[in-house]
Design an enzyme around this catalytic site. Structure first.
Site: not given
Length: 769
Positions: A357, A488
């Site tokens: 992305w 993350e």
């Protein structure tokens, strides 16, 4: 953090040879031309620590996933851009001794990447174990003018002896990928030929069946005289060489010029590759090395004319921004909509060279402003052409009705990421695809793209979001469960604010585009409705209900958007209070400890505020920035640029500059101790954003470019070019004010500190400070 690269505004320079830095330098000094790339490995043999890397764009292998516990929905493979045949090799033997800097005494060493002209030059003086001293100068480049070709000029001079040199230029296809999951080699030999002055190998990838022909032609000069070659062909599996001996004279130089080419079956029929390869080698060798090098300089001059950012008064910042722009241009040229931008580009194997992305969120703004409109359009078409596989990916996870989940990692549209918390849960990547469509249309006014391609993608993504939410009877609101945001260091959380915000924005934008396309092109709209079985009334009503009733985590006490439910249950120790020995935490802590901490890998809430800053007042942005930045460890390369842009918007010059330098010199100074795996190519676009959107304050407002610039205290001025809807502007910010030159043939209106200014065709405007 390393500090061994000399500061120079147009060059990257390494003085002296430190083998511990070699793999880092191999990344930093990498070359590419959008079609092929090469790490800065040595031409001669090197037995020290190295990561061999030669890459051909778009050629990949589906390496079988390696996991301890297989889960339903896991991808079967991780697609990897392959380490391809080594075309740079030139072995040197001096009276029976191999020239190898790991075994010689290195008396002098200099490596120089000339970014202005696009070539790598290396000089060294080495003393063999037998006491023989040689001086070497090697210059090479991947041609921008002939993008399937490269060339090397390798000059060796005996300094204290006369004797025999055995020189062996070669092509070696017996290569491995360091990141191979099962230590498998990915190439099979199809064909090879040797000639007196060169040869080629044709290899085929296992499973995917790509074929690549890699070849060379050799020319040799002793002093100024061409040498008539009488070579010995050396062949073995996946290897060809043209070996020859010369009597070397003390003080007299011997130059080997090696013309090489990589041709792929993506662009030619496999059966035609040998003939096409020979044509390419003949073309480049007939031009000659000097002509090719001059064409390379000319091609780069054309790129710098539009892409350069000029910073006066800060050589370190100047070098850094040019390095980032240089690597971006080496990685992607936008000529082929089958190609995309891997996070490491052509500089290393990490992340498999696949698409993330990052492209939509970070690279699109750079290419929108600095390249022809078709370049960004090709990035969007790459995703459009993979829509069918995005729908298939969603089906694997149980979604229906044409819902699409674009992959986290891909080469051809198939999901390749094999960590469950990413593959199944980091679904915000879907929103980045939609945001890129919005960003492209906002910038270019190309609304035809929405009609022909964009709306189909938007509906498929909106369908995914409408199925991904849950209705909470307790809250009487929609919730988003089991997700991973951009941070993350948090997995499987509920109600990540960024993901939920992106989801509702996407459904709202899709509904707006439905109305726009239906009004503008009713026949094409009707055809699309039939093609994808779109029930407009029912589906847009569902979107509207979710938009109106979505739950967003929020802390009333501190008046900040909560990254996710329960974030404040974590012990709130700020990064400044974290011992230095614990950094970076991703290399020092267990994953369990990271997940239980409050530390943020990269912009998460702040990523959403960056995307949708127009929805929030300055104080809301400030509160959230001041809350989240002190908890962010910036252990993703994508993090500092977003913080730099927001800090600049808040007028926080010190932090804006600090974050700019961190993102700009991330690889040059090896901030995160990982540059040896390759440079952080996609975050380099964020460096450009930090200058243009941060210090330049550039935005698009109501179809016009808007600037809110300020000058960092260490700089005398900075300037950049922007292409916008047919206009080309040069913007310079200095202590005197803002100067805008219109380099195009039509007038354009811009906003400077919210005041409209008309810049006449081929004229300039100065707004005094």
């Amino acid at each position: 953090m390393k500090d061994y690269i000399a500061v120079d505004e147009w060059k990257i320079i390494e003085e002296g040879f430190n083998p511990h830095h070699n793999k880092i330098s191999e990344s930093i000094f990498s070359l590419g031309n959008g079609r092929m790339g090469q790490r800065a490995n040595f031409e001669e043999a090197y037995s020290g620590e190295t990561l061999q890397g030669n890459y051909v764009a778009g050629v990949y292998y589906p390496d079988k996933t390696r996991v301890g516990w297989w889960k339903n929905g896991y991808p079967e493979y991780f697609a990897k851009v392959l380490n391809a045949a080594n075309w740079i090799g030139i072995d040197i033997n001096i009276d029976g001794e191999t020239l190898d800097l790991a075994k010689c005494e290195v008396l002098q060493f200099r490596r120089e990447l000339n970014m202005q002209a696009g070539y790598l030059k290396r000089n060294f003086t080495a003393k063999t174990a037998g006491g023989k001293i040689v001086e070497v100068e090697a210059t090479r480049f991947c041609s921008m003018a002939d993008d399937e070709a490269g060339a090397i000029k390798y000059t060796i001079t005996p300094k204290n002896f006369s004797g025999h040199l055995t020189i062996t230029p070669f092509i070696d296809g017996d290569v491995i990928n360091k990141d191979s999951n099962y230590d498998e080699k990915f190439w099979d030999e199809i064909k090879k030929e040797s000639w007196n002055d060169g040869g080629f190998i044709q290899l085929r990838t296992k499973k995917t069946g790509f074929e690549v022909a890699t070849g060379m032609l050799i020319r040799v000069f002793q002093g100024d005289e061409a040498v008539k070659l009488n070579t010995q062909a050396v062949t073995k599996e996946k290897y060809i060489a043209a070996k020859f001996k010369l009597q070397a004279t003390e003080g007299q130089s011997i130059s080997i010029i090696k013309y090489a080419a990589n041709l792929s079956s993506q662009n030619y029929a496999a059966a035609d590759l040998p003939a096409k390869l020979k044509e390419t080698l003949a073309l480049t060798s007939n031009k000659g090395f000097d002509t090719m090098l001059a064409e390379q300089a000319e091609a780069w001059a054309g790129k710098w004319k539009m892409n350069d950012i000029i910073i006066e008064g800060d050589a370190s910042a100047q070098q850094a921004i040019r390095f980032n722009i240089f690597q971006l241009n080496q990685t992607y040229t936008g000529e082929d909509d089958r190609l995309n931008i891997g996070p490491k580009g052509f500089t290393g194997e990490k992340y498999g060279g696949s698409t993330y992305w990052d492209t939509e969120a970070y690279c699109v703004p750079f290419y929108l402003s600095t390249a022809d409109q078709k370049v960004t359009k090709n990035l969007l078409l790459y995703r459009y052409k993979q829509l069918g596989k995005a729908i298939d990916n969603a089906k694997l996870l149980g979604f229906t009705n044409g819902a699409a989940l674009y992959p986290m990692v891909t080469m051809d549209g198939t999901e390749c990421h094999n960590e469950w918390e990413i593959t199944f849960e980091e679904i915000h990547r879907n929103g980045a695809i939609a945001y890129a469509i919005f960003n492209y249309v906002r910038y270019t006014a190309d609304e035809a793209y929405l009609v022909d391609y964009g709306l189909e993608v938007l509906i498929a993504i909106a369908r995914f979001w409408s199925q991904r939410v849950n209705w909470s009877g307790e809250r009487q609101q929609y919730v988003m469960l089991g997700v991973t945001g951009p941070n993350e260091y948090e997995n499987n959380v509920n109600n990540n604010w960024y993901t939920s915000t992106l989801a509702t924005w996407c459904m709202k934008y899709t509904t707006e585009v439905v109305e726009k396309v239906k009004a503008a092109e009713p026949e094409k709209y009707a055809a699309l409705v039939g093609k994808i079985s779109f029930n407009e009334e029912e589906e847009t009503a569902r979107f509207a209900d979710i938009i109106a009733k979505m739950y967003y985590a929020y802390d009333e006490k501190q008046q900040v958007f909560l990254q996710q439910d329960g974030y404040l249950d974590k012990e709130q120790i700020l990064v400044k209070d974290l011992p230095a020995v614990d950094r970076p935490i991703n290399q020092k802590w267990s994953w369990d400890r990271i997940l239980r901490s409050c530390y943020i890998k990269q912009a998460d809430v702040l990523q959403g505020i960056y995307f949708f800053e127009g929805d929030y007042d300055l104080e809301t942005i400030r509160r959230n920035f001041d809350f989240y930045e002190p908890r962010t460890v910036h252990e993703s390369s994508l993090s500092p640029c977003v913080h730099a842009i927001l800090a600049a918007k808040l007028g926080d010059e010190a932090r804006a500059y600090e974050f700019y330098l961190r993102t700009a010199r991330l690889d040059l100074d090896d901030y995160n101790n990982d540059t040896e795996d390759g440079c952080h190519i996609t975050s380099m676009a964020g460096t450009w954003m930090a200058v243009v959107e941060g210090f330049g304050g550039m935005r698009v407002k109501d179809g016009k470019l808007s600037f809110q610039p300020f000058l960092p205290g260490k700089w005398k001025s900075f300037s950049f070019h922007i292409g916008f809807r047919g206009a080309v502007l040069n913007v310079k910010v200095s202590k005197e004010g803002v100067q805008i030159k219109n380099l195009s043939g039509s007038a354009t209106t811009v906003l400077i500190h919210d005041k409209e200014q008309v810049v006449k065709a081929n004229d300039e405007l100065l707004v005094e400070a």
